[in-house]
Structure formats: structure tokens, C-alpha cells
Design an enzyme around this catalytic site. Sequence first.
Site, mmCIF file in Angstrom:
data_model
loop_
_atom_site.group_PDB
_atom_site.id
_atom_site.type_symbol
_atom_site.label_atom_id
_atom_site.label_comp_id
_atom_site.label_asym_id
_atom_site.label_seq_id
_atom_site.Cartn_x
_atom_site.Cartn_y
_atom_site.Cartn_z
ATOM 1 N N CYS A 131 2.570 27.702 28.729
ATOM 2 C CA CYS A 131 2.289 27.505 27.306
ATOM 3 C C CYS A 131 3.582 27.204 26.539
ATOM 4 C CB CYS A 131 1.550 28.719 26.741
ATOM 5 S SG CYS A 131 0.739 28.401 25.153
ATOM 6 N N HIS A 252 -3.175 28.436 30.787
ATOM 7 C CA HIS A 252 -2.884 29.802 31.264
ATOM 8 C C HIS A 252 -3.650 30.102 32.555
ATOM 9 C CE1 HIS A 252 -0.729 31.492 27.734
ATOM 10 N NE2 HIS A 252 -1.404 30.562 27.079
ATOM 11 N N GLU A 254 -3.026 32.370 34.664
ATOM 12 C CA GLU A 254 -3.108 33.826 34.862
ATOM 13 C C GLU A 254 -4.299 34.442 34.147
ATOM 14 O OE1 GLU A 254 -1.167 33.568 30.884
ATOM 15 O OE2 GLU A 254 -1.069 32.413 32.750
#
Length: 427
Positions: A131, A252, A254
Site C-alpha cells: 500500500c 493487501h 495479508e
Amino acid sequence: MVASDLSVILPRVLIVSRRSVRKNKFVDFVGEYHLDLIVGYGAVPVIVPRVSGVHMLLDSFEPIHGVLLCEGEDIDPSLYEAEVSGLSPEELEEIRRLHASDTAIDKEKDSIELRLAKLCLERNIPYLGICRGSQVLNVACGGSLYLDVEKELSKNCLVGQKVEHIDYDNYDGHRHVVKVVENTPLHHWFKDSLQEEKMDIWVNSYHHQGVKRLAERFVPMAFAPDGLIEGFYDPDAYNPEEGKFIMGLQFHPERMRKPDSEEFDYPGCPSAYQEFVKAVIGYQKKLNSSISVQKALKLDQEMDKKRKKIIRSFSLAKNIYTTGRGTHLVNESELEIGADFLQSNTALSLQQEKRLKQMGATVRNGGSYIERLKMNEEREKVAKNVMGKMSVEQLSDLMSFYHMMEQICSEVLERKLNGIVHEQLGS
């Protein structure tokens, strides 16, 4: 076991914290998903606190085997473009209102993270940007950003191409589609989840800015339907097994997990972290190998004494050469040690020998050389005037760069001299 021994065993990944307000006080935090993945794949996260002055203390965090940058506010627009993309004052005010939590510029965090990104690029330290971290990487390499994706990019798209890149009410659950570019690391990680014709995956994102002009060294890995680059990497700095990894992901991975579960949306989601840590471990091995070689170059007491005299001779000559001052304060015999060494040495390259002889020439040509230096006083004044107009951050970056180059030159020269002196004294 002492701490210095542990640093040789455990690969260290620096992660800069994000500042927030809690109970009327600032607190620093890093999302645990990042930390869990780094630890899970065998590295140690070292949190760099976002506090004033830390950008001047980054040497204290050595050794650095990898850098992961992830969360934070918008990057100061002045760092990547002089003008604000032609947006009207009304549009700028609307952006500040809609994205109030992100548009509060944090110059200290910018300074810390840009310095770390540039350090990675200079030393080839593995870098993963998620990001904001991908935006920092692009800016550090000379790229630019959209000040607001919706205002500058999406509004001109066809209905079917419009993308919602942020949903404040559904942070973890929000998804939008991206098209993966073939023959890239992202393609390799998600290949078992891709349909050959579509090459699409659904990603989690939470941003209102993004890459506008991608720095030349990078290659895109994914695009959103509105054309925004969602991932990029440096193909010349990507080989995890050899400790090479320079990459930015706008989305993202994760957070791409199924509702109320730790299971990932796709098996490839954690691959960026897995390959990044693999590169971190590889880089650590190379660094430790280099340190071991330096430690192995030990001389006996007499040889080391001679080596130090030669190094001092070149150091004195270098100071005279670069500053034009101090010839009357130097014992000429100390300079002659270096001059004699140059006369008898044939192991250096012609370019190295020419450079060292330029420094040694100040022994006999000190007077005439100083006269030449005086002619450059006007240029020095101009340089000082230019630097006088630079910001503290710019001067700090400049000083850090030349300090780093001085250290590198000193280490390389000393290694070469160690080997040369050892050969000559042993013959």
C-alpha cells in the site's frame, strides 16, 4: 550469547510504525498480520518508531537485512511533483474531507521511510512495500502519484471500468478485481488460482492514492480495470534465493482472508511475504559471508603496524587533496610512505593507481595544487548558496549519502590494502 552474535543468526526486517491518537496521546503501531507473516517465515521484525529525529538515527538499527513498509498517511506531494495535478481548490477540500485520516501529512514518517527505501536501493537490501510502502518505493525512484485516484483517474473511466479502491465501512471485506500480468512473480504465486483467459484475482485494498507515473526501473505486475497499477517489481533485483527482492503491492494480500477465518482467499496470498523473507535470509548470508572475509584478513602485529602507516599516509594525502589545506601541518615522511608504496605496487588497476597518485602528488606539488584550488573558491560559494536554500530534510539526505559513500570507499580501500600489504610483506 551476546546481542552481536544474535544479529548474525537472526535476519532482521525493519518496519516503521504508524502514529495514531489514543486517549488524547500519540501511540505507535504496526498491524499484526505483517508481524505474524514475517515471524512465521523465519525473520525477526524490528519496529522503527515514528518519532522525531529517528531519521537521523537509522545507523543504530544496523545490521539491516530487509525493510517492510506498509501503513500510513499520504506522502507529501512536494516530494514527487511541484504542482497538485490541476485539481481545483474545491476538489482538494473535498479530498481532505473524504479522506481526513489519510491526508494529514506526516513529514517525519516520510523522511524515515524514504531514507530506508533509498538505503535498500543503494545496497540492494530486500524491500517489500505494501500500500503506502509501494508508493514510497515509487517516489524514492523518481516516480509520481495520483493525489486522488477517484478525482484524477476513475472519473474519466467508462462505467464498467470504474473501481472502488477504498471502503471505510468494510476494511477487511472490501475487494475489487485486478488483472495479473503474465510471467511476473505475482503470476507465479497465483497461477493455480488464475483462469488462463481472465488472469483475474480479487484483492483487498484501502487507499485513495496510487502510482501515476511508474519509475523506469520497475515493471507492472497487475492492473485494476481503471488502469491503476496494483503491483510492480524490479526484474533486475528479483532473485529471492540470492537475496534480491525489490517490490511494491498496492493491495493487501495479508488481509485477503475468508470471513471469520484465518484461511487466505488464495493459496498465493502469503507468497509475497514468504519470498521476501527468503530474500532477507539470502541477503543476511551474503552480508555475513562478507563480514567473515573481512575478519579473516588479520595481520600479525608488525604487518598491521605497517598497514596502518600506509593507510594514514593515504588519509593525509586525501585530506590535502580534497581540502587544499594542511600541508604545513603534515610530516612529509608520513606522506612519503604512501608514495613509496605506490612506486613499488603494481597490483592496483590503472584507474586506481592514477587516483591514488593524484593524492600522493600533493606531497611534491602541494603549492601549485593549492593555487588551483583557490581558483575554485567561487564555485564553492555558489555551492554553499545552493545548499543554503535546501531544506533540512534535503541536506540531511545529502549528508547521509556522502557519509555512506565515504564508509563504503574506506571499507573497500582498506580491504584492498590489506590484501596488497599482505602479499608484499609475505614475499
